[in-house]
Design a protein around this motif. Structure first.
Motif, PDB file in Angstrom:
ATOM      1  N   GLU A 288       0.847  -1.187   0.000  1.00 54.39           N
ATOM      2  CA  GLU A 288       0.000   0.000   0.000  1.00 54.39           C
ATOM      3  C   GLU A 288       0.883   1.238   0.000  1.00 54.39           C
ATOM      4  O   GLU A 288       1.955   1.250   0.589  1.00 54.39           O
ATOM      5  CB  GLU A 288      -0.884   0.023   1.244  1.00 54.39           C
ATOM      6  CG  GLU A 288      -1.832  -1.142   1.373  1.00 54.39           C
ATOM      7  CD  GLU A 288      -2.674  -1.046   2.633  1.00 54.39           C
ATOM      8  OE1 GLU A 288      -3.062   0.078   3.009  1.00 54.39           O
ATOM      9  OE2 GLU A 288      -2.926  -2.098   3.250  1.00 54.39           O
ATOM     10  N   GLY A 289       0.437   2.274  -0.705  1.00 50.91           N
ATOM     11  CA  GLY A 289       1.206   3.508  -0.711  1.00 50.91           C
ATOM     12  C   GLY A 289       0.927   4.340  -1.937  1.00 50.91           C
ATOM     13  O   GLY A 289       0.136   3.953  -2.809  1.00 50.91           O
ATOM     14  N   PRO A 290       1.575   5.508  -2.038  1.00 51.49           N
ATOM     15  CA  PRO A 290       1.359   6.390  -3.186  1.00 51.49           C
ATOM     16  C   PRO A 290       1.701   5.684  -4.490  1.00 51.49           C
ATOM     17  O   PRO A 290       2.706   4.979  -4.564  1.00 51.49           O
ATOM     18  CB  PRO A 290       2.326   7.555  -2.919  1.00 51.49           C
ATOM     19  CG  PRO A 290       2.626   7.491  -1.462  1.00 51.49           C
ATOM     20  CD  PRO A 290       2.550   6.053  -1.080  1.00 51.49           C
ATOM     21  N   PRO A 291       0.876   5.848  -5.528  1.00 47.05           N
ATOM     22  CA  PRO A 291       1.153   5.177  -6.795  1.00 47.05           C
ATOM     23  C   PRO A 291       2.333   5.809  -7.519  1.00 47.05           C
ATOM     24  O   PRO A 291       2.679   6.966  -7.300  1.00 47.05           O
ATOM     25  CB  PRO A 291      -0.141   5.391  -7.590  1.00 47.05           C
ATOM     26  CG  PRO A 291      -0.694   6.673  -7.053  1.00 47.05           C
ATOM     27  CD  PRO A 291      -0.349   6.678  -5.588  1.00 47.05           C
ATOM     28  N   ILE A 292       2.951   5.025  -8.374  1.00 46.83           N
ATOM     29  CA  ILE A 292       3.991   5.544  -9.274  1.00 46.83           C
ATOM     30  C   ILE A 292       3.281   6.262 -10.411  1.00 46.83           C
ATOM     31  O   ILE A 292       2.313   5.749 -10.970  1.00 46.83           O
ATOM     32  CB  ILE A 292       4.852   4.399  -9.829  1.00 46.83           C
ATOM     33  CG1 ILE A 292       5.391   3.537  -8.689  1.00 46.83           C
ATOM     34  CG2 ILE A 292       5.997   4.946 -10.674  1.00 46.83           C
ATOM     35  CD1 ILE A 292       5.951   2.205  -9.153  1.00 46.83           C
ATOM     36  N   ARG A 293       3.748   7.445 -10.757  1.00 47.32           N
ATOM     37  CA  ARG A 293       3.099   8.181 -11.835  1.00 47.32           C
ATOM     38  C   ARG A 293       3.199   7.383 -13.143  1.00 47.32           C
ATOM     39  O   ARG A 293       4.238   6.772 -13.416  1.00 47.32           O
ATOM     40  CB  ARG A 293       3.732   9.559 -12.007  1.00 47.32           C
ATOM     41  CG  ARG A 293       3.546  10.456 -10.789  1.00 47.32           C
ATOM     42  CD  ARG A 293       3.683  11.936 -11.169  1.00 47.32           C
ATOM     43  NE  ARG A 293       4.924  12.222 -11.846  1.00 47.32           N
ATOM     44  CZ  ARG A 293       6.070  12.528 -11.228  1.00 47.32           C
ATOM     45  NH1 ARG A 293       6.122  12.539  -9.900  1.00 47.32           N
ATOM     46  NH2 ARG A 293       7.148  12.804 -11.922  1.00 47.32           N
ATOM     47  N   PRO A 294       2.145   7.368 -13.961  1.00 51.00           N
ATOM     48  CA  PRO A 294       2.153   6.557 -15.185  1.00 51.00           C
ATOM     49  C   PRO A 294       3.366   6.792 -16.075  1.00 51.00           C
ATOM     50  O   PRO A 294       3.913   5.832 -16.641  1.00 51.00           O
ATOM     51  CB  PRO A 294       0.853   6.990 -15.893  1.00 51.00           C
ATOM     52  CG  PRO A 294      -0.052   7.391 -14.776  1.00 51.00           C
ATOM     53  CD  PRO A 294       0.845   8.036 -13.746  1.00 51.00           C
ATOM     54  N   GLU A 295       3.819   8.040 -16.193  1.00 56.99           N
ATOM     55  CA  GLU A 295       4.952   8.323 -17.076  1.00 56.99           C
ATOM     56  C   GLU A 295       6.269   7.790 -16.516  1.00 56.99           C
ATOM     57  O   GLU A 295       7.281   7.749 -17.224  1.00 56.99           O
ATOM     58  CB  GLU A 295       5.066   9.834 -17.335  1.00 56.99           C
ATOM     59  CG  GLU A 295       5.411  10.681 -16.109  1.00 56.99           C
ATOM     60  CD  GLU A 295       4.191  11.137 -15.325  1.00 56.99           C
ATOM     61  OE1 GLU A 295       4.327  12.079 -14.520  1.00 56.99           O
ATOM     62  OE2 GLU A 295       3.105  10.544 -15.522  1.00 56.99           O
ATOM     63  N   ARG A 296       6.260   7.356 -15.237  1.00 57.02           N
ATOM     64  CA  ARG A 296       7.481   6.845 -14.612  1.00 57.02           C
ATOM     65  C   ARG A 296       7.543   5.313 -14.613  1.00 57.02           C
ATOM     66  O   ARG A 296       8.569   4.743 -14.235  1.00 57.02           O
ATOM     67  CB  ARG A 296       7.560   7.324 -13.157  1.00 57.02           C
ATOM     68  CG  ARG A 296       7.669   8.821 -12.998  1.00 57.02           C
ATOM     69  CD  ARG A 296       9.053   9.294 -13.289  1.00 57.02           C
ATOM     70  NE  ARG A 296       9.261  10.671 -12.856  1.00 57.02           N
ATOM     71  CZ  ARG A 296      10.421  11.293 -12.940  1.00 57.02           C
ATOM     72  NH1 ARG A 296      11.466  10.665 -13.433  1.00 57.02           N
ATOM     73  NH2 ARG A 296      10.534  12.547 -12.552  1.00 57.02           N
ATOM     74  N   LEU A 297       6.457   4.653 -14.984  1.00 60.78           N
ATOM     75  CA  LEU A 297       6.375   3.209 -14.804  1.00 60.78           C
ATOM     76  C   LEU A 297       7.500   2.467 -15.515  1.00 60.78           C
ATOM     77  O   LEU A 297       8.109   1.556 -14.954  1.00 60.78           O
ATOM     78  CB  LEU A 297       5.017   2.688 -15.289  1.00 60.78           C
ATOM     79  CG  LEU A 297       3.827   2.993 -14.368  1.00 60.78           C
ATOM     80  CD1 LEU A 297       2.543   2.488 -14.993  1.00 60.78           C
ATOM     81  CD2 LEU A 297       4.030   2.362 -13.003  1.00 60.78           C
ATOM     82  N   GLU A 298       7.765   2.815 -16.765  1.00 54.19           N
ATOM     83  CA  GLU A 298       8.822   2.115 -17.491  1.00 54.19           C
ATOM     84  C   GLU A 298      10.203   2.536 -17.016  1.00 54.19           C
ATOM     85  O   GLU A 298      11.137   1.726 -16.959  1.00 54.19           O
ATOM     86  CB  GLU A 298       8.680   2.368 -18.996  1.00 54.19           C
ATOM     87  CG  GLU A 298       9.802   1.783 -19.859  1.00 54.19           C
ATOM     88  CD  GLU A 298       9.973   0.282 -19.712  1.00 54.19           C
ATOM     89  OE1 GLU A 298      11.107  -0.210 -19.871  1.00 54.19           O
ATOM     90  OE2 GLU A 298       8.979  -0.414 -19.422  1.00 54.19           O
ATOM     91  N   ALA A 299      10.372   3.801 -16.634  1.00 54.74           N
ATOM     92  CA  ALA A 299      11.690   4.322 -16.255  1.00 54.74           C
ATOM     93  C   ALA A 299      12.262   3.602 -15.042  1.00 54.74           C
ATOM     94  O   ALA A 299      13.484   3.492 -14.911  1.00 54.74           O
ATOM     95  CB  ALA A 299      11.598   5.827 -15.977  1.00 54.74           C
ATOM     96  N   ILE A 300      11.418   3.101 -14.137  1.00 56.11           N
ATOM     97  CA  ILE A 300      11.944   2.488 -12.919  1.00 56.11           C
ATOM     98  C   ILE A 300      12.702   1.199 -13.206  1.00 56.11           C
ATOM     99  O   ILE A 300      13.479   0.743 -12.358  1.00 56.11           O
ATOM    100  CB  ILE A 300      10.821   2.214 -11.898  1.00 56.11           C
ATOM    101  CG1 ILE A 300       9.824   1.198 -12.436  1.00 56.11           C
ATOM    102  CG2 ILE A 300      10.128   3.502 -11.497  1.00 56.11           C
ATOM    103  CD1 ILE A 300       8.751   0.819 -11.445  1.00 56.11           C
TER     104      ILE A 300
END
Length: 362
Positions: A288-300
């Motif tokens: 549980e926690g703050p979501p990853i911003r959609p534009e960051r999903l691949e960058a991680i």
């Protein structure tokens, strides 16, 4: 009237029927698919099927909060001879088989349900193509980096030979050095030609790890017990026997658990779930926690890329390492952020050996 939960359950019971029909259709109609084993063809699609059942039951799903479809395209780029057209074709077949199977089973899809499902399928096709293209681009970059290194070595040797030619007064030595320089320059020309020929192909992967027969559930429990997340982690699932590299799988799980603790709400639980389907296993780590911003999903998942979700440190090498372990096992790593939860899905064949052997021969 069928309620949403009951509809979802009844559609889930048709999953094996849908995929049996889809595998037959793909092997008959899709180039390059005939010889591929079922676990490789299925990859993350059974998890995607669950999302389709949820959408058909009235749930909203935003594919910008998931990397499942892009990972599907990435696997196709890394492990098959598919092209972009083939990636789209097999998912279009999946759409046809899905609707036909549900209709034959007596489920009447309303226009509103069909619109939602088609929207999700269209988005999945686009994301799969994007993932395919990005994976091919990354492969070309790796190949180019290796080729540049080798070309530099050849140029250095040729330059040294030319320098010696200019400093020698002996004709015989000069001829020998000139021949040496010519050989190196010929090799450079050949390497450049290879780069052009290989520019659209995936280069060979790194050495295949030595796989052992393991119970992945035992590995998961052992890693969890020794991790900083031990007191907060609940393990769901039973024994799953297959072939994996113990050390790298253990380190990947430890990274995912550490990541879940670092980026979750303080004191909130972490859930590790094992599920099997179609010769594959999916290990999901949810926090549980703050979501990853959609534009960051691949960058991680990209080395040296960071997300400052909790300070400047952000994501560093842990998740790129997890992706490399998944790829070494003919699998993938995806992430979804939904309803206040973040889930990383580590998905591999139960026995990657035939796929890895075929890839090595290719």
């Amino acid at each position: 009237m069928v309620d949403a939960a009951d509809l979802h359950q009844r559609l889930m019971l048709l999953r094996d029927t849908v995929f049996a029909a889809w595998l037959d259709a793909v092997r008959q109609q899709v180039r390059f698919a005939q010889a591929l084993p079922a676990p490789l063809l299925l990859d993350t699609l059974p998890i995607f099927y669950e999302h389709l059942c949820s959408v058909a039951s009235g749930e909203h799903f935003n594919y910008r909060q998931s990397t499942l479809a892009s990972e599907h395209g990435g696997e196709r780029a890394r492990l098959t001879s598919y092209d972009v057209e083939t990636v789209a074709h097999e998912l279009q077949l999946f759409r046809t088989v899905l609707f036909t199977t549900w209709k034959d089973a007596g489920f009447a899809i309303t226009p509103e349900q069909a619109a939602r499902l088609n929207s999700l399928l269209d988005e999945a096709i686009r994301e799969s193509i994007t993932g395919f293209i990005l994976s091919k681009a990354a492969a070309r970059e790796q190949f180019s980096a290796a080729a540049v290194h080798d070309i530099r070595a050849q140029l250095s040797a040729a330059a040294m030979a030319v320098d010696h030619i200019s400093g020698t007064g002996q004709a015989e030595t000069a001829h020998a050095l000139a021949a040496l320089a010519s050989n190196h320059l010929t090799r450079i020309a050949s390497m450049l030609a290879e780069m052009l020929d290989m520019s659209m192909l995936t280069p060979p992967t790194s050495d295949t790890p030595e796989l052992q027969f393991l119970d992945l559930h035992d590995v998961l429990v052992d890693v969890t017990r020794r991790s900083a997340a031990a007191s907060r982690t609940h393990v769901v699932g039973s024994s799953v026997h297959g072939y994996w590299h113990r050390d790298s799988i253990s380190k990947a799980i430890d990274n995912l658990l550490a990541n879940a603790v670092e980026y979750s709400d303080e004191g909130s639980p972490v859930t590790a779930t094992l599920r099997c389907y179609g010769g594959r296993v999916a290990l999901s780590i949810t926090n549980e926690g703050p979501p990853i911003r959609p534009e960051r999903l691949e960058a991680i998942f990209q080395l040296y890329k960071r997300t400052a979700a909790k300070g400047e440190g952000g994501w560093q090498i842990g998740l790129p390492f997890v992706r490399s372990v998944a790829e070494q096992h003919a699998g993938s790593i995806a992430v979804e952020c939904r309803h206040g939860f973040t889930t990383f899905i580590f998905d591999t064949p139960i026995d990657p050996r035939p796929i890895l052997s075929a890839r090595a021969r290719g």
